[in-house]
Every structure is written in C-alpha cells, then in structure tokens.
Write a protein that holds these residues in place. Sequence first.
Motif, PDB file in Angstrom:
ATOM      1  N   UNK F   2       0.822  -1.207   0.206  1.00  0.00           N
ATOM      2  CA  UNK F   2      -0.097   0.024   0.096  1.00  0.00           C
ATOM      3  C   UNK F   2       0.980   1.121   0.108  1.00  0.00           C
ATOM      4  N   UNK F   3       0.250   2.665  -0.483  1.00  0.00           N
ATOM      5  CA  UNK F   3       0.931   3.583  -0.452  1.00  0.00           C
ATOM      6  C   UNK F   3       1.026   4.242   0.897  1.00  0.00           C
ATOM      7  N   UNK F   4       2.194   4.595   1.321  1.00  0.00           N
ATOM      8  CA  UNK F   4       2.178   5.433   2.804  1.00  0.00           C
ATOM      9  C   UNK F   4       1.835   6.806   2.739  1.00  0.00           C
ATOM     10  N   UNK F  51       6.852   7.500   6.805  1.00  0.00           N
ATOM     11  CA  UNK F  51       5.315   8.040   7.358  1.00  0.00           C
ATOM     12  C   UNK F  51       5.654   9.042   8.371  1.00  0.00           C
ATOM     13  N   UNK F  56       2.928  16.606   5.141  1.00  0.00           N
ATOM     14  CA  UNK F  56       1.575  16.827   5.121  1.00  0.00           C
ATOM     15  C   UNK F  56       1.188  17.889   6.456  1.00  0.00           C
ATOM     16  N   UNK F  65      -2.267  12.795   2.536  1.00  0.00           N
ATOM     17  CA  UNK F  65      -2.692  11.877   3.665  1.00  0.00           C
ATOM     18  C   UNK F  65      -1.599  10.902   3.788  1.00  0.00           C
ATOM     19  N   UNK F  66      -1.492  10.435   5.198  1.00  0.00           N
ATOM     20  CA  UNK F  66      -0.201   9.695   5.478  1.00  0.00           C
ATOM     21  C   UNK F  66      -0.539   8.398   6.298  1.00  0.00           C
ATOM     22  N   UNK F  67      -0.036   7.378   5.890  1.00  0.00           N
ATOM     23  CA  UNK F  67      -0.283   6.010   6.618  1.00  0.00           C
ATOM     24  C   UNK F  67       0.913   5.304   7.084  1.00  0.00           C
ATOM     25  N   UNK F  68       0.830   4.627   8.082  1.00  0.00           N
ATOM     26  CA  UNK F  68       1.802   3.625   8.489  1.00  0.00           C
ATOM     27  C   UNK F  68       1.492   2.253   8.975  1.00  0.00           C
ATOM     28  N   UNK F  69       2.410   1.525   8.450  1.00  0.00           N
ATOM     29  CA  UNK F  69       2.047  -0.016   8.777  1.00  0.00           C
ATOM     30  C   UNK F  69       1.665  -0.207   9.996  1.00  0.00           C
ATOM     31  N   UNK F  70       0.515  -1.100  10.234  1.00  0.00           N
ATOM     32  CA  UNK F  70       0.048  -1.154  11.498  1.00  0.00           C
ATOM     33  C   UNK F  70       0.905  -2.375  12.191  1.00  0.00           C
TER      34      UNK F  70
END
Lengths: 248, 248, 355, 355, 73, 73, 178, 178
Positions: F2-4, F51, F56, F65-70
């Motif tokens: 997935x994109x971060x 991330x 942002x 928007x920013x995501x982080x691996x859980x």
Amino acid sequence: MKQVFKRPQALSDTVMHYCPGCTHGIVHRLVAEAIDELGILDRTIGVASVGCSVLAYEYFECDFQEAAHGRAPAVATGIKRVLPDRVVFTYQGDGDLASIGTAEIIHAATRGEKITVIFINNAIYGMTGGQMAPTTLLGQKTTTTPRGRLAEYHGQPIRICEMIKELDGAAYVTRVASNSPRNIAVAKRAIRKAFQVQLLGLGLSLVEVLSTCPTNWGLTPVESMKWLEEKMMPHYPLGEFKSPGEVK
Amino acid sequence: MKQVFKRPQALSDTVMHYCPGCTHGIVHRLVAEAIDELGILDRTIGVASVGCSVLAYEYFECDFQEAAHGRAPAVATGIKRVLPDRVVFTYQGDGDLASIGTAEIIHAATRGEKITVIFINNAIYGMTGGQMAPTTLLGQKTTTTPRGRLAEYHGQPIRICEMIKELDGAAYVTRVASNSPRNIAVAKRAIRKAFQVQLLGLGLSLVEVLSTCPTNWGLTPVESMKWLEEKMMPHYPLGEFKSPGEVK
Amino acid sequence: MLGELLLMKGNEAVAEAAIRAGCRHFFGYPITPQNELPEYMARRLPEVGGVFVQAESEVAAINMVYGAAGAGARVMTSSSSPGISLKQEGISYLAASELPCLIVNMMRGGPGLGGIQPAQSDYFQATKGGGHGDYHLIVFGPESVQEMVDLTPLAFDLADRYRNPAMILGDGILGQMMEPVELSEMLDVQLPPKEWATTGRSGGRRHVVSSLYLDSSELEKLNKRLQDKYLEIMRTEQRWESLDVEGAEVVLVAYGTTARVVKSAMNLAREEGIRVGLIRPITLWPFPTKAFESLEDVGRFLVVEMSSGQMVEDVRLVVNGRWPVSFYGRTGGVVPDPKDILARIRELARGGGTR
Amino acid sequence: MLGELLLMKGNEAVAEAAIRAGCRHFFGYPITPQNELPEYMARRLPEVGGVFVQAESEVAAINMVYGAAGAGARVMTSSSSPGISLKQEGISYLAASELPCLIVNMMRGGPGLGGIQPAQSDYFQATKGGGHGDYHLIVFGPESVQEMVDLTPLAFDLADRYRNPAMILGDGILGQMMEPVELSEMLDVQLPPKEWATTGRSGGRRHVVSSLYLDSSELEKLNKRLQDKYLEIMRTEQRWESLDVEGAEVVLVAYGTTARVVKSAMNLAREEGIRVGLIRPITLWPFPTKAFESLEDVGRFLVVEMSSGQMVEDVRLVVNGRWPVSFYGRTGGVVPDPKDILARIRELARGGGTR
Amino acid sequence: MDRKVIFFEDRCKGCELCITVCPVNIIYMAEHINRQGYHPATVTDQDKCISCGLCARICPDTVIEVFREDRRK
Amino acid sequence: MDRKVIFFEDRCKGCELCITVCPVNIIYMAEHINRQGYHPATVTDQDKCISCGLCARICPDTVIEVFREDRRK
Amino acid sequence: MLHEILIAGFGGQGVMSMGMLLAYAGMTEGLKTSWMPSYGPEMRGGTANCSVVIASDAIGSPLVTEPSGLVVMNLPSLEKFERKVKPGGLMVINSSLVKKKASRDDIEVLYVPANDIADELGNPRVANMVALGAFVAKLRPVKLDSVKASLKKVLPERRHDLIPLNERALDRGAGLVD
Amino acid sequence: MLHEILIAGFGGQGVMSMGMLLAYAGMTEGLKTSWMPSYGPEMRGGTANCSVVIASDAIGSPLVTEPSGLVVMNLPSLEKFERKVKPGGLMVINSSLVKKKASRDDIEVLYVPANDIADELGNPRVANMVALGAFVAKLRPVKLDSVKASLKKVLPERRHDLIPLNERALDRGAGLVD
Ligand SMILES: Cc1ncc(C[n+]2csc(CCOP(=O)(O)OP(=O)(O)O)c2C)c(N)n1
Ligand SMILES: Cc1ncc(C[n+]2csc(CCOP(=O)(O)OP(=O)(O)O)c2C)c(N)n1
Ligand code: SF4
Ligand code: SF4
Ligand code: SF4
Ligand code: SF4
Ligand code: SF4
Ligand code: SF4
Ligand SMILES: [Mg+2]
Ligand SMILES: [Mg+2]
C-alpha cells in the motif's frame, strides 16, 4: 512682596464650567504653567476632546482644535504632520482615550508621533452623567454598573500606561495624581517633561493624571481626593513607566 | 495501514483560494484539527474577518459569520453573549486586528470575553495587494513604504502579544509560527489550548501565528519560510506570554 | 400591568417596552440625550436574564448587534446623531446580511459635535441610507412616549418578518420627556424561528452570515432580492395619521416632536377660521405615499421639520408638482413655536387658492 | 509637462493632479479599488516635500484630515464605499467646522462588504449627507480620467473658497482604467490665506476650530450660515454637460462611468432615428437644476445609474411632474450594457409623446 | 502689612480643597454667597500665612495668588 | 504494498514546501500540470517513505494523507 | 384648560421632583400631562429647570418657553425667566433666597419664604414643597391632594419616611394662599 | 473605427502589459484609447485579463464584454471568453499552452505557438510579445511600429535592456501573419 504663585499666562481668565472641586481645573493650570515655563505659547496647538473638558479651548490662550470623541490623537497627528515645528498636545478623558479612542492613541504611539498626551483618568464618564469607563474600578457603582463593576461581566479596569509603554514609539509614559500638593507638584514636572520630550522630537509622551469626578462619584471634593488615593492608586500605581535618558 | 495524517473533518474539501504556499491554509487546518479533537464542531461559531481569509467561512464546516473589517472581536462578543455555551473564535489578519480593529481586540480582552482569537501576522496587507501593516518590519518594502518602513516616519512594528498580555481579561496569550513542522506542531497545541481556555471560561485566548505572504513579499513560498524565521522571529519572539495554570 | 398608567421618560419607556417585547440583548455606548436608555437596560436586563454590554464605541456596539442578531437574538442598540454616523458601515452590513435588529436614534442638533438639544436633521441619513450601497431601514417617527412604546414591539416584529434592521427616529425631547404611558404586559415572546441563524449547526445544517459577493452578478442578485423586499415593505407597511386633509387650504406635514407642535399651531389656525389638515408620517421609510396619492381637494402643503429641509423632499417627490409645497424649519435644537408656524399657515392660506 | 499625453490609471492620475494642485498631505487607509491612489502618494509625496500617512483606519484618516485642514494644509483622503461610511462622523465634523479638504470615493458594489466592482450606490450618502445634521459636500461626478484630473484642482479651490469639504465621486472603473490624460504643470500654488487656521497664534491672534455649540440659538446660527453658503454654491457652482436636449424624445440623465455607456447607447439610438438628448451632471451636489429649468420641448426622461435608483430622485425633484421620468439601473458591480439602455430608449420613444 | 494670600473670591466654587491643605489652618468658608452662588474660601489671619502656596496649588479654579516678603529687603 | 503517502494532486499548488521538509527527500514536482495549472508534488518511492507526516503537516492545501504500517499486525 | 409651567432653581433644590409631582398629579386626575427637564452639561453648576404641561387636550411641545405659571427658586432663575411669563400668569418666588422683587406688573406674583418655612419644619430640603404647595393652591392646575398622593410614586423608596414631612410642607405653602 | 479587445491569461504571463502597449500605441496614433484591468482578489491564482478599447470616437465603457479581438494565453481563458467574441471577430490562441481548438466557426482564429517561439528566442517571458505581434499584424488596430515605440514607456526602466528582444518577439509574431 514677591509673587510666589500666580495664574499662568497660558490660562485664560474665564471661569471654568467644571464642577466644584473637579481636578480638571488643576490639570489645566499645570499644562498652562508648563507652556509658560517653556515659552511655547505662540507655537502650541492644543486638541480638546469630547468629555467634560470639551470646552478646554475656552480656557487656554493657545490655538486649539476640538476633536471628535476619541480622535484627538489622529487630529493631533494631522496637525503635527503639517506643522512639525509646532508643539501639539491632546487633552483627553478616560472614555475618550481608553474606550472609543483606543486605536487612535495606540497608533499615534506606535507611529511615534511627536505629540504630548494629557490623559485624565477619573474612572468614569463625567460629561454624560456617570457611566462606566474602561478605567472604572471593580465594585465601583456607575449608572451603567448599578451593582458595581464585576470582573466577570464587565471586565477589569484597563491600565493604559502599562499597555502604551510596550509601544516603541512611546518615548515617555508616566502616571501622576492630582490629589495633593505634593503629587500635583510631581504632576507638574511630568507635564513639563512631556513637552520637553516632544520638543526634542523623541516620540510620543503621555502623562496619565489620576483625577476626580466628585459629581458622578457622589462624593464631596474632599472625600474624592481621599477616594482617589485609597481606591484608585492601588490599582493604578504612580510612577514613570518609560522615560528617555535625554530629559531629566 | 493506519492513517496517521488525514484531512480534519471540520475542514471542508473546497480548494482554498490562497496563493501557493500561503500559510493561511496551514493555520486553517490546525484550527480544524483542534475543533475535531475537542469534538466541538456542532457548537462552534467562527468569525471571519476582512483580509485574505475573508472566505474562511467556505473552508470550515462549522457555522460562521463574516465580520466587517476589524470588528470580528465585537461580532464574536455579540455571539458569545447570546450563546454563552457555544465556542466562538475569530480569525483575523494583522491589518484587521492590529490596525483598524485595535480598539475591538483590546476591549474584548479587557472585558475578558470568552472567545478565542487566531491572529495571522504576515507583516503585510495581503488582500489589498501588499500595503504596510502595523506589523511590517523596519526596512520592509511594501506598496505604501516603497523605500522600506522607517521608524522615524512610519513608526515601529507593533507587538500585539506583548501589549495584550497586560490586559487582565486576557487569559492566554501566545505567539507561534507556521514555518516548520516543529513550529506547526507547537502552533497546533497552542490553538487547542486556546479553545480549552475558552471552554473553561477563563477569559480571552489569543494565538498569534507568524505567517507568510509569498505573493506580496515577492518571494517564493520556500524563501518566505526562511524570511519569516530570519527576519520576523527576531522582532516577534515566540512563546507563551500569559497562560493560566488550569490548562496544560 | 396592562392598563396602569405610568409616568415615564421616553428613553426608559422604550427600554422597558423593548424588554417586554422580548429583547434581551443590548449593546450601546453613552451619548446625550439618550443615556437613560442604556442605563435602564444596565439595571433591568440582568433582572430578566438578559445581557447589557457597554461597548467601547458605537462602531463596536453596532457590530456586537450584528453578531447577536446573526446568532438569532432579539437585539437592539441606541445612540444619538454623531454616534449613529459612526454606525453607518455596520448598518449597511446588517441590511446587506438581512439581520433583524432595532436601532434607536434620539437625534440632537448637528452637524459635527453640534449640541445636545432635539433635532430632526438625520432624516436623510435614516431614510436614504447614510451608509454605502442601496439599502433601507424600516424607520419609525413616533410623536409621543406612548407611540414610541407602541412602535417598539412592532419594530422588532417587522424587523424579524422582513429580516431587516428597523430604526426608531426620536429626538432629545422624546427621549427626555415624561408622559403618561401604558405598557403592554411582559410578553412571553416566542421569536419566530430563525433557521438562518448561526447557533452552531442547528439541525445539523451549517449557517453562514455574510454580505460578501465577489461575483457581480451574485451581488446584483442580492440587490434584486433586497429591492423586491423593499417594494413589498412599501406596499404593506406604510403608516401615518391623517387629520382633516380633504378640503384643507393648507395641509401640514410633520413627524415626531414637530407634529405635536404643528397640532398646536393647527388649533390656533382653526380658531382663525383657516381650514388646515395634517399628514403625519409614522413610518418615515417606507414614506407614506398612500396618504397623498388619492388626495383631491387640497390647497397646498407646508412641511415643518426641525431641520433645514429633509422630509420635504419626500413630500415633493410624492406630490410631484400637483400642489405647491412650502417648508418651514428650525435647527440646532430650537423647537418651532406654534405661533411661528401659524404665521406661515396664514401667509399660505392667504396667498394660495385651491391650486 | 503641459500638452504631453500620458497613459495613466485614474487613481494615479488623481493623485498626481492633486499634487500638482498643491496638495502635500494625504491620510488614508487601503481599500480596493482605490489602492493605487494612496500607493502613488506614498511614493510621490516625499519627493515633493509632502507627507503620506497610512492611518490605522478610515476613521483615523478623516480625523487626521480634520487636524491637517484645521492647520491650514491642502489635504486629502481617499477610500471606497465601506471606508467612506466609516468617515461619516468625521465628514459631518469637517462640514460643521467649515474645513476645506478633498475626499475621494471610488465606489464599489454594496451594501455591506459587497464586492469590489464599480457601482454608484453611494450617491445619496455623498449628496444628501450620510452623516448627521444638515450639511453638504461639494460633490463631483467625473466621467473620465481626464475630467477627474481637471476637477481635482477645482475641487480644492472650491473647498478653499467656500471653506467646505469637497468630494470626487468616482467608481472602480474610473479608478482602475487607464486613459490618455493631459496634466497641468506643477502649480506653484499660493494657497489663499487661511486666517482662521490653527497654526500657533499666527498674527498674535488665537484661533479655534470647533463645531460645538451648546446653545441652540448659536447652533441655529451656524446652520443658517451653512445654509446661506449652500444656497450660494447652488447658485454659482452647478456644472453639467447638455447634449441635444431640446427636441429630444428621450433625455437621458447619467453621470460618471454610466454617462460614457449612455453616450454609446445614444449613438445606437440615433442610428435608429430616435432623437435622444443627455444631461450629464458634473456637480452632483449642487445638482445642476439649471440644466432642467428652462427646458421646453422634451419628451421624457430616462435616468440611468449603477444603483437601484438614487440620482433619479433629484431628477424627479427638479422635473417636478412636468415630464415623465423613468429609471434604469444595474447594481452590484454590473456595468449597464448600451444595448440594454437602447432597448429602454426604444420603449420610451415609442410609448411617449412630447408630454 | 500687605496680604500674603489673595482669594479672587468670585472665582471660588467652595470646594474646600484649599482648607484641607493649609498647614496653618487659616482658610475658612465665608458666610456670604459669591456671584456664582457659593460660599467662597477666605483668609483673614494674613499674618499667620507662611506663603507656602499649597492652597493655590490644589485650587482647581485658580482663585488664589500667593506672595512672600522679599527677604533681600 | 500500500502507499504510505497519498498526494491528492489536483489540490496541489506546487509551492514546494513539502519537498523542503521530507527527511528522506523523496518528494519531487511532477512534469505535468494539474487541473489548477500547477506542477503537483508527488512521491514514487513509496517504500522509502518513513510516514513521518512532516510533508502533510506543512502542506497549506491538505494535499497529503499519510499512512503507517500497523505494527500490531 | 392648559397650564404651561416652568420650575427653575439651582441643581440641588429639588425642582425636578416638584415638576414630576405636578405631572403625576395631573395624570392621576385624568389630564394630559408632560414633564421635560433641561438636560445636559450646561446644567453643571448652573440652573436646572423643568417644564410641566397640564392640559385637557393633547399636548403640543412639552417644552415651555412662555409659562403661564413660573416658580423661581433662586435669583438667576428670576433673572432668566421672569420676562417670559405670559401676561396674567403667576410667578411664585422663593423669597428666602431671592431678595429681589419682581419687575413685571402684568402678572400675579407670590413671595414664598420657602427656605425659612422649611427650616421651621426642621428640614431645609423641603423648601421646594413649600413653594409647590403655594403654587398649587394659587394656580390650581391640580388638586393639592393629588400632589400628596403622588409623593410615594415620585420620591424614591428610601425617602418614603419623609412623606409626612413633605405633606406638611405642602400644606404650609398652601396655607400662605388665602 | 472601434476595436474592443480582451487579453486573458495566467497572472504571470504579461497580459496586462500587452494591453497597455496597445493602449499606448493607440494614444500615440492620436486615437481614443482605454485600458482596464480585471482587479481584486478573485485574480489570485486565477486568470487575469484586461480590456483595451481603441476608437476614433469617444469611448463608452472601457470594460469589454464582447470583444472584437481576443487573445487567450491559457486554457481557462479560452473556455471563459471564446463564446463572447463578436461574430466576425478575431481570436488569437497561444497554441503552445492551449492544446484545444476553437469551437466557433463564425470568427477568425489564429493559432500562435507563442511559448515555443519565445523559447526559441531564448526567453520564455516574451511569449506575450509573440502573441501580440501576431494579433496586431492581423487585426491592425494600431501599427506594429507604434507598439514597438511604446515599449520604453510601458516597460519599467530596469527592463529596458530587454527592448530589442521584445521587438524581435513582436516581429516573429507578426511574421506568422502573411
Ligand atoms: C461619537 C460620540 N459618542 C459619544 C459621545 C458622548 N460623550 C460625550 S463625552 C463622553 C465621555 C466622556 O468621558 P471621559 O472621556 O472620561 O471624560 P470626562 O467627562 O470624564 O472628563 C461621551 C461618551 C459623543 N459626543 N460622541
Ligand atoms: C472598512 C474597510 N476598510 C478597508 C477595507 C479593505 N481591506 C480589505 S482586507 C484589508 C487588509 C487585509 O490585511 P490583513 O488583515 O493583514 O489580512 P491578510 O490579507 O494579510 O491576510 C483591507 C484594508 C475593507 N474591506 N473595509
Ligand atoms: S462631571 Fe465630573 S469630571 Fe465633569 S466637571 Fe463635574 S466633577 Fe469634573
Ligand atoms: S496575498 Fe498573501 S496572504 Fe493573501 S493568499 Fe496570497 S500569499 Fe496568502
Ligand atoms: S499659602 Fe499656605 S499658609 Fe498661606 S493660606 Fe495658603 S496654604 Fe495656608
Ligand atoms: S480650593 Fe479654590 S475653589 Fe476650592 S474652596 Fe478653595 S479657593 Fe475656593
Ligand atoms: S511522510 Fe515524511 S518521509 Fe513520507 S513523504 Fe512525507 S515527509 Fe517524506
Ligand atoms: S506542500 Fe502541498 S501544495 Fe505545496 S507542493 Fe507540496 S503538496 Fe503541493
Ligand atoms: Mg472620565
Ligand atoms: Mg496581513
């Protein structure tokens, strides 16, 4: 016999309309004495404000303009920018300067206008019959604070000198009182110094004079002087808040 | 994947009209984040002012009023006195708050109005095309200081926080900056705290945000951030000038 | 309370009438000759759960009114001539944002600082728009304390109905005098729902109060909507008193305090056998054109004002050349003397035929 | 310089014209669409020994003008609609204290914050007195940059001659457009002596500038003096342009930018064989009643404004029922289209006889 | 002996402030009423006056002038 | 993977502020022009993204928007 | 019936409440009535006055410029207003403070030593009631009883203990008129 | 003679000075002329445009809403103004940036790769002069020489070294018109 106290020449001999014991009269005289001593009567232009002192132009012998309520510092700016070598002063009450005219005094100070401001703090609107001023003390009853001024509802009394001193264009900021011969003598020196600061082109000079309004305070003139000392002074400490080295 | 940064709900998804790199957009987002985090969207009323942010009401999801130039604190007072349990904030530029609206901000603070003021200091009039603001730095060229601001002629830049902190009704007064992720994080906390101060009814809270105007400064957005840091910060030191014990 | 006569000052009576009409918010700044109005509010509003704020200036006061009106409150302010001038920008904003409120102007002599005695020289300002742009207030010109009291709730109601600021245009005499007055009972006013008000996304919908329209055609739309509303108000809300107009040699036109004096003068004229009539506008805007439109058998008009001649223009506009219109005015705080008015009536009655 | 054509923005041209007419003091506050005027002053005034002050607000600016005018300077300020509303108290003071100065209003669409495109909806405010009390400004309504430049020194001169504030009522188009313009040379203006000015007891006599008259009869005296002066100005200073009025089926009345558009429409109408005339007021106050008074053979009037109908009242007042008067207006920043005006002219020419 | 302190009594508004500051307590309010309708302040014990000027300094209406014997004489 | 970090590029005004703060220097301005007429910022090296969210945070137009691996997974 | 009354004196002499009592009494008698003070800063240290109109028909201007009844409580008021009294009108002079005599002979004049009588009654502040009593008894614009009944409406609550004294003062004044 | 000209593009493309050059040139030729910018904050980040009127008789409104000559320097301007051109009028399109074709067939359309030519000339900022050259050569509201002569009046002093380059750009544009 040598005359040790006489009416200053810069004061006209009209009987002033102020109420008995009102200290507006004292401060008028001090301003006139300073003008006399500095010999600047012929090049001084006063700016009267709207308040009990609206008729100040009747009591001084120098040129005068009557300004709209609160706008005396703007009017003085207009005059001074046209006639930079004249001495220009405003005479304003606490409703005039500290309420409706807040922006004008703050920006005249910010611009460092070379004018002198005599600020009469009597903790009330005298002319309109005793409404709350921004400087009205907590608990003080006025016609618009019939239960006394409440911090929660009306806010707390504003300290003008403490605020104006923060502005770089204000060169001399001091608070004096008109309640005793000693304090009046101090006030007199402060007013003269304020004019000297202007003459040296150092920036805006402001003298706050704690004053009385026996009529709207509902006190005798003598009681008023006491009230000034006991109630006003604790909230409005006397002293120089800012003073340039150049003038003693 | 867990979302660590997303658009706050209190921000509408309209594309804002601000110039590229203008920090108005950053501060809008911070305000929206604070509203989200405190869960007050449904009881917040914003007051937009006249300046580049005049259309702020298009960008937030809460109720809004658009105030006349400089009068946002008076408008906010009107709203808050009618709806004391709502959260009311103004969003004002330096022309709006520090020039034409001087009296209104000072007296809202004096009265201790329970409102929050977001004050965008970009040292210029953005919307009208780059005239001098009261906060314009010495030497800074604007369309009305074509040779740069001169202390002698235009006065020195006004420091609002330093002045407002003197007013007893101001509960929280702080200066932050929008120029780096770190400062932006500080700004965000300050804005949330300002709302908390209001929620606790402690008095007026004011957050001054040093901001940029790349367009009228004649710099790129990236250069602007540098200019903010190198030129503005020395004159406008960051930090809390006044803070109530109640809120951390 | 109803039925009991009280002797009250005009300023205080308006304040009490406003409170009884449901007004709970007042923002003002002291100025003679209306000080008793805010002072009364300062005493009374807290007793009824309302709020009185002494603003730092008239400019701030009118913008507080804007905020409060936008938040849905029944709200008012009052001042006198110079203070009302300072409110002009704010008034234009209120009209443009279609916010209901009540503004009281107890006029004093101008221009400039002038004096504090009664005058009517702010008629143009009130009725033509002293602020910028095309807008109108609903303006009332009461002639007595009782009428001022009766018009106060009406002014609030019409302000709400049309989402338009209303104004009571009194003067130093109406503010300062005491007269017997009958107040209505304290109304449990259910304000009409104000769905547009900014109260915090009520009903889940968000609301915005603004008068900014950067697109000219949008701004023209606002102006059209306003003009349509004004036409509707002109059609529906004209109010006036007519006395013995048909068959009169001289029809006097006067409002407010001046109308009282004119009535005294008319009594004198009648004693001399002169047929006099009166049209007394109660709404100054909309000007009661209907009072003039169907007239047939009148000689000429004499407009009397405490000004150098302002309402006389509205009379000339509606009379439109059908009859001669003369003017008599006093200024600076001087109240016209019935005998002086009588002298004018005599002259006109002598000089003029039926046309 | 004389004779050389320059291409200048209206705002800048007025500024330069003012400087050449001896104006050395300017106090103002930014607002679109007149910003180039203060900006030009900020650049130019220091070069000629003058002073530019950016005031903290329009209220402060007009009161600085008061101080400077009282001190004898040739002084001006400029703004646009909402800013002019804020100046109303100060303007009333200037008029009451009989201080000469020049105020420029580059009108924009209102009411409220409105928009920034051209409008003419502050006509009432300018000509009837947006401030309190009975007073008048000398108001000019130029139609081109050249005329604006030509009227600027005249406005200063009349202000001095009558000790009365003057106003140039322009709009966003006149302020923003560039046109070829011929400026007069820099005048070595010898201002008329101002004995009344407060310059520090000049000549040993002291001077006071004030508009306070607590005694009603004194204030009435001031008002009488002002009214006498206004009558004199009405008699002497009316200015207008008349084009093909006698014999016209439709006489158009328009001022400023609108008059330019009306002239285009008239060309179209003439091509269709309609006899059209124009009265273009150049002074808006005093309104050029003389242009109407001696008229004989005209059909009807059509007043065109960028407003909902303001100057039309002055036309109706002077026409006084002798001919029908129609109105066409656009608002909010929309400039009327000559073709739409032509359509109105056609209708009227068809519908109306000579009376 | 010349007077050391002169009260221009028609200017006096009877506020009594001068009385409170006179170190030798010689000022009192006259029985009669002046042109303005006030009981004016006055001094009769001129010789007790020490020419300190305090009364004049506090008087809001410049009612008072003060003289001192010229030492050099 | 997935994109971060997601750039909603039609919102971007090309101010380049995000570029200056990315600690791993993966943001660059695209060649093409977006709907508003700007070269939008973009990231292709998604895996290098840490991330941190700084881009942002500084973006004035909420483009990112920013995501982080859980971690818990 | 039309009474146009002017009451004038120094600030603290109670002229405003004299007028209010008349107006109130008129109202309770079902008459048209109005009261209008002089106002504003020009009062400061000067004279204060109020106009009262009591009439059977609608009242025109509440400002009285040519009174049919005048009460002067001090000298400046006599000098300012005497010449304005309508021929045939009544003027009551507080002769305790006003030593001068009236100069008009086309009006009725009543000299009332109001302060002296008030002093006799033990409270100098009721001089105004003495003068008012005489004025009402002579001119009869309203009944003296109506004036008395109005006292509790016009005097502030904290002064209500003084009502009996005020009534006595009114009576003493009225008693001067045969 | 009446030319109503509209010139539209992005903020930085120099559309304002294109208009001023035309107006100035008209003036030097003794014609009536006016220039009017779009103004205000709505320009921010959007399109900017100016109206120029060149006429033998007095000019009515300086605002051009139905141009007889239009220059579009970018796509949004094409979309906004194309439909407003008077039938028979001229539209110059900066085809370097505007890839779309005109949709009107009742007007004359000239495609000018202004940016490409400017790049060739070594300075992308003179794209506006290329387009203007073509426009003037085609519509002939004024002479190209008048436009060139106006450069030193319209360009700020510090740009005067670029005048030769601007002249070359004008010529290149004009050269596109046979
Ligand atoms: C625009 C305007 N607002 C209000 C007033 C009424 N007004 C006259 S004096 C005054 C306040 C005076 O108080 P202050 O300045 O404290 O002076 P003081 O009388 O106490 O010496 C006010 C509100 C006015 N004249 N003009
Ligand atoms: C009464 C009034 N005066 C002036 C203006 C014009 N005006 C609009 S915005 C503005 C200043 C904006 O500067 P600032 O408050 O610093 O906001 P910024 O645009 O920099 O964010 C001014 C003077 C106005 N709209 N109304
Ligand atoms: S009202 Fe107060 S401030 Fe005014 S003159 Fe009287 S005592 Fe002085
Ligand atoms: S002009 Fe300045 S403050 Fe306004 S949007 Fe552009 S960059 Fe931001
Ligand atoms: S001068 Fe001093 S001693 Fe003499 S009367 Fe005055 S206060 Fe008393
Ligand atoms: S201080 Fe002056 S005014 Fe007061 S009592 Fe003494 S002499 Fe009279
Ligand atoms: S989240 Fe951090 S690492 Fe990833 S692109 Fe943004 S700034 Fe660079
Ligand atoms: S900070 Fe935001 S708007 Fe600026 S370039 Fe990066 S993504 Fe685009
Ligand atoms: Mg005071
Ligand atoms: Mg700014």
